[in-house]
Design a protein around this motif. Structure first.
Motif, short mmCIF file in Angstrom:
data_model
loop_
_atom_site.label_atom_id
_atom_site.label_comp_id
_atom_site.label_asym_id
_atom_site.label_seq_id
_atom_site.Cartn_x
_atom_site.Cartn_y
_atom_site.Cartn_z
N ARG A 176 -2.90 7.40 -26.45
CA ARG A 176 -3.66 6.49 -25.78
C ARG A 176 -4.27 6.92 -24.53
NH1 ARG A 176 -2.54 1.13 -25.41
NH2 ARG A 176 -2.23 1.42 -27.57
N ILE A 177 -3.86 7.88 -23.83
CA ILE A 177 -4.56 8.53 -22.67
C ILE A 177 -5.81 8.99 -23.46
CG2 ILE A 177 -4.38 10.65 -21.12
CD1 ILE A 177 -1.52 9.96 -20.82
N SER A 178 -5.61 10.04 -24.38
CA SER A 178 -6.91 10.60 -25.23
C SER A 178 -8.03 9.56 -25.60
CB SER A 178 -6.42 11.47 -26.25
OG SER A 178 -5.55 12.49 -25.70
N GLU A 179 -7.42 8.53 -26.12
CA GLU A 179 -8.52 7.37 -26.68
C GLU A 179 -9.19 6.67 -25.68
OE1 GLU A 179 -5.70 4.98 -28.75
OE2 GLU A 179 -5.62 6.12 -30.64
N ILE A 180 -8.54 6.49 -24.49
CA ILE A 180 -9.11 5.90 -23.18
C ILE A 180 -10.36 6.74 -22.58
CG2 ILE A 180 -8.67 4.80 -20.95
CD1 ILE A 180 -5.83 4.05 -21.70
N ASP A 192 -11.93 11.41 -16.29
CA ASP A 192 -11.24 12.83 -16.66
C ASP A 192 -10.07 12.76 -16.66
OD1 ASP A 192 -11.57 15.74 -16.66
OD2 ASP A 192 -10.32 15.50 -14.90
N GLN A 193 -9.07 12.02 -15.68
CA GLN A 193 -7.82 11.82 -15.64
C GLN A 193 -7.27 10.47 -15.18
OE1 GLN A 193 -6.87 14.78 -12.29
NE2 GLN A 193 -6.02 15.98 -13.62
N VAL A 194 -6.23 10.29 -15.64
CA VAL A 194 -5.50 8.78 -15.33
C VAL A 194 -4.24 8.93 -14.58
CG1 VAL A 194 -5.89 8.33 -18.04
CG2 VAL A 194 -3.82 9.06 -17.44
N ILE A 195 -3.98 7.52 -14.36
CA ILE A 195 -2.85 7.48 -13.29
C ILE A 195 -1.58 6.76 -14.20
CG2 ILE A 195 -1.75 6.53 -11.18
CD1 ILE A 195 -4.56 6.87 -10.15
N LEU A 196 -0.59 6.97 -14.03
CA LEU A 196 0.47 6.27 -14.80
C LEU A 196 1.31 5.55 -13.93
CD1 LEU A 196 1.65 8.97 -17.23
CD2 LEU A 196 -0.06 7.23 -17.68
N VAL A 197 1.66 4.36 -14.31
CA VAL A 197 2.75 3.43 -13.50
C VAL A 197 3.75 2.97 -14.39
CG1 VAL A 197 3.24 1.51 -12.31
CG2 VAL A 197 1.07 2.74 -11.82
N PHE A 204 10.90 7.96 -18.51
CA PHE A 204 11.00 9.05 -19.56
C PHE A 204 9.94 9.43 -20.19
CE2 PHE A 204 16.05 8.44 -19.58
CZ PHE A 204 16.15 8.47 -18.17
N VAL A 205 9.33 8.23 -20.94
CA VAL A 205 8.31 8.59 -21.66
C VAL A 205 7.08 9.31 -21.20
CG1 VAL A 205 6.50 7.26 -23.11
CG2 VAL A 205 8.85 6.47 -23.29
N ALA A 206 6.95 8.97 -19.73
CA ALA A 206 5.63 9.29 -19.10
C ALA A 206 6.24 10.91 -18.91
CB ALA A 206 5.53 8.56 -17.87
N ARG A 207 7.45 11.45 -18.23
CA ARG A 207 7.87 12.60 -17.91
C ARG A 207 7.59 13.57 -19.00
NH1 ARG A 207 13.54 11.62 -15.63
NH2 ARG A 207 13.73 13.77 -15.58
N TYR A 208 8.16 13.13 -20.39
CA TYR A 208 8.11 13.95 -21.38
C TYR A 208 6.56 13.90 -21.87
CZ TYR A 208 9.71 16.06 -25.93
OH TYR A 208 9.98 17.01 -26.80
N MET A 216 -1.51 17.51 -21.51
CA MET A 216 -1.50 16.07 -21.01
C MET A 216 -1.18 16.30 -19.27
SD MET A 216 -1.59 13.44 -22.51
CE MET A 216 -2.92 14.22 -23.61
N LYS A 217 -0.53 17.32 -18.69
CA LYS A 217 -0.33 17.54 -17.29
C LYS A 217 -1.79 17.65 -16.61
CE LYS A 217 2.88 19.83 -15.66
NZ LYS A 217 4.00 20.92 -15.38
N GLU A 218 -2.92 18.01 -17.22
CA GLU A 218 -4.11 18.29 -16.96
C GLU A 218 -4.84 16.68 -16.74
OE1 GLU A 218 -2.66 20.22 -18.93
OE2 GLU A 218 -2.41 21.76 -17.71
#
Length: 518
Positions: A176-180, A192-197, A204-208, A216-218
C-alpha cells in the motif's frame, strides 16, 4: 474605472508536495469477506455486527473465519464530513476499516491535516507552545506548524486480514505504501515518505513492515502508536479459556457475543489465527502472571523465572497440553472434525493432528516475538492506557471458590480433570487426594477466573502499554478504553496531531524539502 474599495482576492494554493498519513487498525478492526465468499466481518456499526455474528456458533465461525481464505473487504461504510468524494475515500482505503471504531477519528484527522483555508483556527495552531503532559514531550512551534502547512497530508487507511500472521499483513502495508507513492509520482506530484498511525495490533504490523521488509524503513518518516500491546496481554489467555470479557453492561455483553462469547467460539477461531495469538504475553511480560490460588496459597505460578531457557510462556502455558488450566483445550480446536467415538483410536488421531497444527502455530508466534522484540522506527511516538477506570488482565488468576470443609484431605488441583462442557470463567475439577490412606480418593474443587487487576485500557495492562517508553520520542498516558481510544480521548487525538507535526519535520531530509529548508 470604478472607485477603489477594500476588497481583496484570496487564492488558496494547495501544495503539490505530499506526505501521506496511513492509519493501520487493530485486531478485528478490518472488514473481511469470509471463506464462503458471502458472509462479511463488517464493522459498519453495532447493529450490523449483531445481525451478522451474535448467534454464529463455534462450528460456523471455524468454517467462516479461515485465515488463508478470508480477504479484506473494501466496501465498508464511508463517513460524511470530509471534502473528499466517496470514490476518493474508498480509493484511500477508508472502506477497509471499521467505521464504527475509526470513522470519527479519520474524519477529524483528515480535516485537521488539510484545513488550508482555516489554518489559523485549526488544532495545529491551537497546539503551538502547548504541553499535553507526555513524557519526553516537546511543544510544537509556530515554525514547525508553518512547515507542515506547506505540504499536503492526505489520510489513508490500510486494512488487513487480521487472522493471518502479522508478517503477512506487513507485506500488504508495504504494498500500500508503494502504491500510494507511485500514484502521486505518476500524477506529477512530489511524494517520498509516509507517516504511519497505528491502533493496537496495527502497531505490530507497522513495526514488522519497517524493520523486516526491504526498503520500508527509508519510506516511513515516523510512526505514532496508540494503545499497542507492546509485550502482549493476558486477556488473550482469558479469552481462549472463557470467551471475550464483558464489563457487565448491556453493550459489553453484546460485544462479547459478537467477538466470541465462550471458550468454544474463541478457541475455534484463535487456535489457527496467528495474528491474535501474537498478542499473547512475550517473555518480556514477566514471570508468574498466570496463577492458581487456593485461598492465600499459590498452587501454581507460571511462567517460571528460573527455567533452563529463561522465562518461557510458550511451553509452560500456551503449548501445555491436557491440563485443565492449559490455554488451549484440544477438543475445542476443531468443531468441524468427524464425531469419532469417545476414547477411540480415530478420535485420538484427530486430536493429535489438531494439536500438531496448533503447536506449530505457537512456534511461529515465538519466532515473531523474537523478530519484533525492541524493534521500532527511530522516530516514534506512543500513547497508552493507564487507568483504574479501565483495568486489564495483567495477572490472570484461577481462584478456588466454594466452602472448604474442615479436616478435608489435601488434594492436588494440578492433577485434576475438568468436567466436560465448561466454556466460561469457572472450572469444576475432579482432583486426586494426596493421602493414600484417605477414605476419599477424589475431591471436587471449583475454580473461577478473577477479574482484571491492573490499570490499563481494559484490554492492555499498563506494563505492556508502557513497555516501549524507552524507545519513543514521547509517550502520553491516557484514561480511555482500548477499542475507542482514538474516538473517545481528545488527549490521544491531540497527541497524535502534535506527533505528526513533529514527524513531518523530517521532510527536510528528503527530496521534498524546499530549497530554503535544506
Amino acid at each position: 474605472m470604478s472607485p477603489p474599495d477594500n476588497s481583496a482576492a484570496v487564492v488558496s494554493m494547495v501544495p503539490d508536495r505530499i506526505i501521506p498519513v496511513i492509519f493501520v487498525p487493530g485486531v478485528m478492526g478490518s472488514n473481511l469477506t469470509c471463506a464462503d465468499e458471502k458472509t462479511q466481518w463488517l464493522l459498519d456499526g453495532a447493529g450490523t455486527m449483531l445481525k451478522n455474528w451474535r448467534t454464529v456458533n463455534a462450528r460456523e465461525r471455524k468454517a467462516l473465519l479461515v485465515p488463508d481464505k478470508c480477504k479484506v473487504y473494501d466496501g465498508g461504510a464511508l463517513p460524511e464530513g470530509t471534502a473528499q468524494s466517496d470514490e476518493e475515500l474508498k480509493r484511500r482505503g477508508w472502506g477497509e476499516v471499521g467505521a464504527m471504531s475509526y470513522a470519527p477519528f479519520l474524519v477529524w484527522l483528515e480535516h485537521e491535516l488539510n484545513n488550508f483555508d482555516n489554518a489559523g483556527n485549526g488544532q495545529r495552531s491551537a497546539l503551538i507552545a502547548t504541553l499535553l503532559g507526555a513524557e519526553g514531550e516537546v511543544a510544537i512551534t509556530r515554525d514547525e506548524v508553518g512547515l507542515s502547512y506547506r505540504y499536503r497530508l492526505p489520510v489513508y487507511a490500510c486494512g488487513y486480514n487480521w487472522l493471518q500472521d502479522n508478517a503477512m499483513s506487513a507485506k500488504r502495508l508495504a504494498q500500500r505504501i508503494s502504491e500510494i507513492r507511485a500514484r502521486y509520482i505518476r500524477d506529477k506530484k512530489m511524494c517520498d515518505q509516509v507517516i504511519l498511525v497505528t491502533h493496537s495490533m496495527g502497531g505490530f504490523v507497522a513495526r514488522y513492515c519497517v524493520e523486516h521488509i526491504a526498503g520500508m524503513k527509508e519510506k516511513v518518516m515516523g510512526v505514532v502508536h496508540g494503545v499497542m500491546p507492546t509485550i502482549g496481554s493476558g486477556a488473550v489467555y482469558r479469552r481462549m479459556k472463557a470467551g471475550t470479557e464483558s464489563d457487565g453492561s448491556f453493550a459489553g455483553k453484546q460485544t462479547a457475543e459478537i467477538l466470541g462469547g465462550d471458550a468454544a467460539e474463541m478457541t475455534a477461531v484463535l487456535s489457527e489465527a496467528a495474528g491474535p495469538l501474537q498478542l499473547l504475553p512475550t517473555p518480556e511480560y514477566g514471570a508468574d502472571w498466570l496463577k492458581i490460588m487456593d485461598g492465600d496459597r499459590v498452587v501454581l505460578s507460571l511462567p517460571k523465572a528460573d527455567g533452563p531457557g529463561g522465562i518461557d510462556p510458550y511451553s509452560q502455558i500456551y503449548a501445555s497440553r491436557g491440563q485443565w488450566w492449559s490455554m488451549c483445550e484440544e477438543d475445542l480446536i476443531n468443531p468441524l472434525k468427524p464425531n469419532h467415538p469417545e476414547g477411540s483410536a480415530e478420535q485420538k488421531a484427530q486430536l493429535d493432528e489438531d494439536w500438531l497444527k496448533f503447536s506449530t502455530q505457537m512456534r511461529n508466534v515465538k519466532v515473531f516475538h523474537q523478530k519484533t522484540k525492541d524493534t521500532y522506527h527511530p522516530c516514534s511516538y506512543a500513547f497508552y492506557g493507564d487507568s483504574d477506570a479501565f483495568k486489564a488482565f495483567g495477572t490472570v488468576t484461577w481462584r478456588r471458590s466454594g466452602r472448604i470443609k474442615p479436616n478435608q484431605p489435601d488434594a492436588d488441583p494440578l492433577q485434576g480433570l475438568p468436567l466436560k462442557g465448561q466454556l466460561e470463567d469457572t472450572r469444576t475439577v475432579t482432583t486426586p487426594v494426596k493421602d493414600p490412606n484417605s477414605y476419599a480418593r477424589f475431591q471436587i474443587q471449583h475454580f473461577t477466573l478473577a477479574g482484571p487487576d491492573e490499570p490499563g485500557d481494559g484490554t492492555v495492562p499498563r506494563r505492556s502499554g508502557v513497555a516501549l517508553k524507552a524507545r519513543m520520542n514521547a509517550t502520553l498516558k491516557v484514561s480511555v478504553g482500548h477499542e475507542p481510544a482514538y474516538k473517545d480521548s481528545e488527549a490521544a487525538r491531540q497527541f497524535t496531531l502534535q506527533s505528526i507535526v513533529h514527524i513531518a519535520q523530517g521532510v527536510a531530509k528528503t527530496p521534498l524539502a524546499y530549497p530554503e529548508s535544506k
